[in-house]
Design an enzyme around this catalytic site. Sequence first.
Site, PDB file in Angstrom:
ATOM      1  N   ASN A  83       0.887  -1.218   0.204  1.00 57.77           N
ATOM      2  CA  ASN A  83       0.257  -0.099   0.626  1.00 57.77           C
ATOM      3  C   ASN A  83       0.689   1.072   0.448  1.00 57.77           C
ATOM      4  OD1 ASN A  83      -2.396   1.490   0.097  1.00 57.77           O
ATOM      5  ND2 ASN A  83      -3.495  -0.097   1.056  1.00 57.77           N
ATOM      6  N   HIS A 113      23.691   0.634  11.982  1.00 54.31           N
ATOM      7  CA  HIS A 113      25.540   0.564  11.635  1.00 54.31           C
ATOM      8  C   HIS A 113      26.109   0.249  13.334  1.00 54.31           C
ATOM      9  CE1 HIS A 113      25.185   3.500   8.947  1.00 54.31           C
ATOM     10  NE2 HIS A 113      23.826   4.181   9.581  1.00 54.31           N
TER      11      HIS A 113
END
Length: 200
Positions: A83, A113
């Site tokens: 959607n 990270h």
Amino acid sequence: MTELEKCLAGELYDCHNPIFLDYKNRTRELLASYNSLPYGRKQEKTHLLRQLFGSMGTNVSVATPFLCDYGRNMHLGNNVSINMNCTFVDCNEIRIGNNVLIASNVQIYTATHPIDLEERLVHDWNPESGAYFCHTRALPVRIGNGCWLGGGVIVLPGITIGEGTVIGAGSVVTRNIPSHCVAAGNPCRVIRNINGTQQQ
């Protein structure tokens, strides 16, 4: 290893390497065209999605606006509905099975990270290098056959959601979720099996 090989292997890599910048430039051009097409021009939309994604089955619908990083690392099965206003950061593979529903505002991330600042920063970095100032890692995400992800769900890097599972709206999926269950919350946890059995 090349930076691309490091990326797909889940190792630390430089996300500003020219190969990734090339991928992003191509993807931005395809997305600009895709997101500007009227709703009814479905054949053109399908043609663009086949250029954008690494692989795609039949009867795939992606509402606009839609954003992704590379596109090429996304692999969608048959009967997939995504959607509006979804963001998929596909630095590593995002594999979505058959018969999957993904509601509005869902975010799927593969990039992350290092938590430790000393590991996260590139210590010999300089602005002229063209490299990114911190290290990046990317881990694949898998969404099994028959899943339904509710509105606003966030899926973090490295997650697998088992087949037939429903993730409740607004959930943040921080760990793998097994097959055939309902899971919700932040962090997302299993509430019950699809057959009605309560989880402990």
